[in-house]
Design a protein around this motif. Structure first.
Motif, PDB file in Angstrom:
ATOM      1  N   GLY A 273       6.190 -21.333  13.052  1.00 32.46           N
ATOM      2  CA  GLY A 273       6.032 -19.947  13.486  1.00 32.46           C
ATOM      3  C   GLY A 273       7.335 -19.425  14.060  1.00 32.46           C
ATOM      4  O   GLY A 273       8.396 -19.537  13.450  1.00 32.46           O
ATOM      5  N   GLN A 274       7.263 -18.906  15.299  1.00 31.86           N
ATOM      6  CA  GLN A 274       8.464 -18.380  15.954  1.00 31.86           C
ATOM      7  C   GLN A 274       9.089 -19.399  16.907  1.00 31.86           C
ATOM      8  O   GLN A 274      10.007 -19.067  17.663  1.00 31.86           O
TER       9      GLN A 274
ATOM     10  N   ALA B  19      10.854 -16.859  19.569  1.00 29.88           N
ATOM     11  CA  ALA B  19      11.154 -15.449  19.235  1.00 29.88           C
ATOM     12  C   ALA B  19      12.571 -15.120  19.674  1.00 29.88           C
ATOM     13  O   ALA B  19      12.821 -14.119  20.366  1.00 29.88           O
TER      14      ALA B  19
ATOM     15  N   GLN C 254       8.796 -18.201  11.019  1.00 25.83           N
ATOM     16  CA  GLN C 254       9.212 -16.797  11.076  1.00 25.83           C
ATOM     17  C   GLN C 254      10.592 -16.767  11.717  1.00 25.83           C
ATOM     18  O   GLN C 254      10.765 -17.107  12.882  1.00 25.83           O
ATOM     19  N   CYS C 255      11.598 -16.378  10.924  1.00 25.36           N
ATOM     20  CA  CYS C 255      12.967 -16.390  11.440  1.00 25.36           C
ATOM     21  C   CYS C 255      13.213 -15.210  12.374  1.00 25.36           C
ATOM     22  O   CYS C 255      12.606 -14.162  12.192  1.00 25.36           O
TER      23      CYS C 255
END
Lengths: 237, 534
Positions: free
Chosen positions: A137-138, A151, A236-237
């Motif tokens: 994910g992040q 994030a 998620q980049c």
């Protein structure tokens, strides 16, 4: 559609074999089936599956034994599929080398999600056997630099929080039992209730730093009575 | 009793017969046999010494001493009657002879009496030892108390004479059962006997005649409480001994006084030893019966677990195949197998029915497992907010949207069985969702040494008359028409799980409508070893 991934399905119930084979074949997986433990071991050697879906209640040889023997020579993920929903069975299966556990009856979507996660993890291991940075994910966990980014923001974790996250990240997508976590973080003798108390506190703090929504655990998933899992989510980049 | 000799049964009469026989023989010898060189007095004196010896042999030390004195008087009388009153030097000779005779007679009486008393004492000990050995051999766990009592009473009659023995056994409910009154075939105890025996049972104290003051010779003997203290109408001669084991008072042994009066210290010591043996026997018997019962329960639980496991496998396997097939067809990315809308709607209905069926099976199996007496919560430190999140996440996505969490921040871990509590909360939430069309709110709050979880809905609420009954097995509430399907086990499972955590669950009304289910774990922050769990 997933093409080419070889999956071995082991179950003594023809109805289950038929349903799972149909479900996976439609999604492009190459499925081999076996109805007994002995047949499963033979097929495993023949096809060298990339994933094994294994029932625990097999005639003559138990699913635990099949799991143990496959694990002796293969690193393919093993997903246990069983009507037995006792936590002791789940922990035993994980101790014998299984990577995940799904109780029957199951929804097709659940099974497919677990299959995808395990295959993704296995693929990552093949391409990078000793990953130093694990992504889901992040979230990004750098095991060597001891850095955690969520994030694009670097998180401040305590030493213990990082150890716990590192243990979970090393088994990304798979269940890590409470006992294994305690041993990994506090050492071989860590089975006292004080360590369990501390584990719960640190996991709660970790979640407050990682989970985007309070009360909704998207990354650190609790497996009731068994342990925790760090969810394998699309990066998620 | 039939084997006892005439001498043992009638010792005084026997002594008199022997003495009389000897005197007759002596008299005949004095009358018929010449006695030159051997004076009448000397012959008579020797005969009297024999009499003293016989009396002492038969009746003991005291009788021997009395016989010596009486024989001395008899000798004086015979001398005066047959020879005449002595005078002058003869008087001195006579007195000296008399003193010598008295000394010899006393020595004879004392030594023979002591020997007899010691022999009787040894015989008594041997009888007691035999009785205790026989009693110990009889006291195996599978022997019947009535048989034990018969052997006991026979032995006691040998030792203590004609005594009546009654054995009372603790019935486990504060009362007593009369096992047997020996020397009688009836089992109806004298009501006052029963009353005193109950007093002894509840106070674990012996009741009996005046305590014998023989400490030092028989160790520390139990002190006896007077009968009137134990609710008797007057003092009696019976002795009541509590049968005290490590577990408590197993019963009461009642020994009535025989024709010999109250038992002496030695007899009391023997009876107290017998009481200890009987207590041990009864305790062992009771523990053996409990162990057998536990074994039966363990076996029943094992069979129940095997049945549950079998049913689980047999029902869930075809259910799993059907669920996997139906859910596979409903998957959006099923590619070329796109279903017509009508068929899709029917498949959704089938999928819901299968899910409901699985839920019902799970509830029945869950209840069976909880009923098995072996289940105990596993008290580990856990995060209550995490448990609530797991409960919410177990529902389908579309249902999760109806569940709101309002969780207390920074809660410490609490001790509870994570799996069982999440199951309990799942049933509470599922119940709330089924009776309410709007959102269900789950809150967590600290509560002293524990924690509270509240589940609130905006449904019709629970009538006051049903607020307790809804947690009973198979109860379907008056609002069940809103929810036609259900086993009536869900909330019963909740109560069992919460009870096992020494907690409470109840339902209360919300102002403005709706119900609030409250699960309170009052001791969840404490060490489980400090809490009394069922």
């Amino acid at each position: 559609m997933n093409t080419g991934a070889r999956i071995l399905v082991v179950d003594d119930e023809p109805a289950i074999l038929r349903a799972v084979k149909t479900l996976l074949t439609r999604r492009g997986y190459g499925v081999t089936i076996a109805a007994t433990g002995e047949e499963a071991l033979e097929r495993a050697v023949e096809v060298d599956p990339q994933l094994v879906i294994l029932d625990l209640s097999l005639p003559s040889m138990s699913g635990f034994e099949v799991c143990r023997r496959i694990r002796e020579w293969s690193r393919a993920p093993i997903l246990v599929l069983s009507v037995r929903d006792e936590e002791a069975d789940k922990i035993t299966a994980l101790d014998f080398g299984a990577d995940d556990y799904l109780t029957k009856p199951f929804l097709a979507g659940e099974l497919l999600a677990r299959v995808r996660a395990l295959l993704r993890r296995a693929s990552d291991v093949v391409s990078n056997p000793l990953p130093s940075v694990i992504r889901t994910g992040q979230l990004s966990v750098d095991l060597i630099e001891r850095r955690v980014v969520f994030a694009e923001r670097t998180l401040k974790l305590t030493r213990t929080e990082f150890s716990i996250l590192g243990e979970l990240a090393s088994s990304l997508g798979g269940v890590v039992t409470t006992r294994a976590l305690l041993k990994g973080v506090w050492g071989a003798d860590a089975t006292e209730s004080d360590q369990i108390h501390a584990l719960r506190v640190h996991v709660s703090h970790l979640r407050s730093k990682i989970e985007p929504e309070q009360g909704r655990n998207a990354y650190i998933i609790t497996e009731p009575g068994v342990g925790y899992r760090l969810a394998s989510l699309p990066v998620q980049c | 009793m039939d084997n006892l000799s005439f001498r043992t049964r009638f010792p005084v009469l026997f002594s008199m017969l022997v003495a009389g026989t000897v005197l007759v023989l002596v008299g005949l010898s004095m009358a018929l046999v010449p006695h030159e060189g051997f004076a009448v007095g000397e012959r008579f004196a020797l005969a009297l010494v024999v009499v003293v010896g016989v009396v002492a042999r038969v009746n003991g030390l005291r009788a021997g001493v009395v016989a010596a004195l009486l024989c001395t008087i008899a000798l004086v009388a015979a001398e005066v009657v047959f020879v005449g009153r002595p005078s002058g030097v003869d008087t001195v000779d006579f007195v000296v002879d008399l003193a010598i005779f008295l000394t010899v007679a006393m020595i004879q009486g004392i030594q023979t009496g002591e020997q007899r008393d010691q022999e009787r004492e040894m015989l008594q000990r041997r009888h007691e030892t035999d009785l205790l050995v026989r009693l110990s051999a009889q006291l195996v766990p599978d022997s019947q108390l009535t048989g034990v009592l018969e052997g006991l009473s026979d032995g006691l009659r040998e030792l203590l004479g004609n005594r009546k023995v009654t054995l009372f056994v603790n019935d486990g409910e504060g009362g007593l059962t009369v096992v047997r009154e020996a020397a009688s075939r009836t089992v109806n105890a004298d009501p006052e006997l029963l009353r005193i025996a109950k007093w002894v049972l509840h106070n674990a104290a012996a009741v009996g005649p005046t305590s014998p003051s023989c400490h030092g010779t028989h160790g520390e003997l139990e002190q006896f409480v007077p009968h009137v203290t134990a609710s008797a109408s007057s003092e009696r001669d019976d002795m009541f001994l509590p049968l005290v084991s490590m577990s408590g008072v197993e019963g009461v042994l009642c020994v009535s006084a025989g024709s010999d009066g109250a038992p002496d210290c030695h007899e009391v010591a023997t009876l107290q030893f017998i009481a200890k043996l009987l207590a041990m026997f009864q305790e062992r018997k009771r523990l053996a019966e409990s162990a057998a019962q536990i074994q039966s329960v363990v076996e029943a639980d094992r069979l129940k677990s095997a049945l549950v496991s079998s049913v689980s496998h047999e029902l869930r396997t075809p259910l799993a195949a059907a669920t996997a097939t139906v859910s596979s067809l409903l998957e959006e990315d099923s590619g070329e197998a796109q279903l017509p809308q009508v068929a899709r709607d029917e498949m959704v209905f089938v999928a819901d029915a299968l899910h409901e069926l699985d839920g019902q099976i799970a509830r029945v199996l869950e209840y069976s497992r909880l009923e098995a007496s072996q289940w105990r919560p596993s008290f580990e430190w856990n995060d209550i907010n995490d448990a609530v999140a797991v409960v919410r996440d177990a529902f389908p996505q579309e249902v999760q949207a109806r569940i709101r969490l309002e969780l207390a921040g920074s809660l410490s871990p609490y001790r509870f069985d994570f799996v069982q509590l999440t199951r309990a909360l799942h049933h509470v939430v599922e119940n709330a969702l089924s009776y309410s069309r709007s959102d269900v709110i789950i809150r967590t709050q600290p509560a002293g040494d524990g924690v509270t979880v509240l589940v609130e809905d905006a449904g019709p609420g629970v009538p006051d008359s049903e607020k307790t009954d809804i947690f009973d097995r198979f109860h379907r509430g008056s609002a069940a028409s809103c929810r036609p399907h259900g086993t009536g086990l869900g909330l019963a499972i909740v109560r069992d799980i919460v009870d096992a955590h020494a907690g409470r669950v109840w339902v209360e009304d919300i102002e403005g409508g709706g119900a609030r289910f409250v699960v309170l774990l009052p001791n969840a922050a404490r060490d489980p070893e400090e809490v009394e769990y069922e």
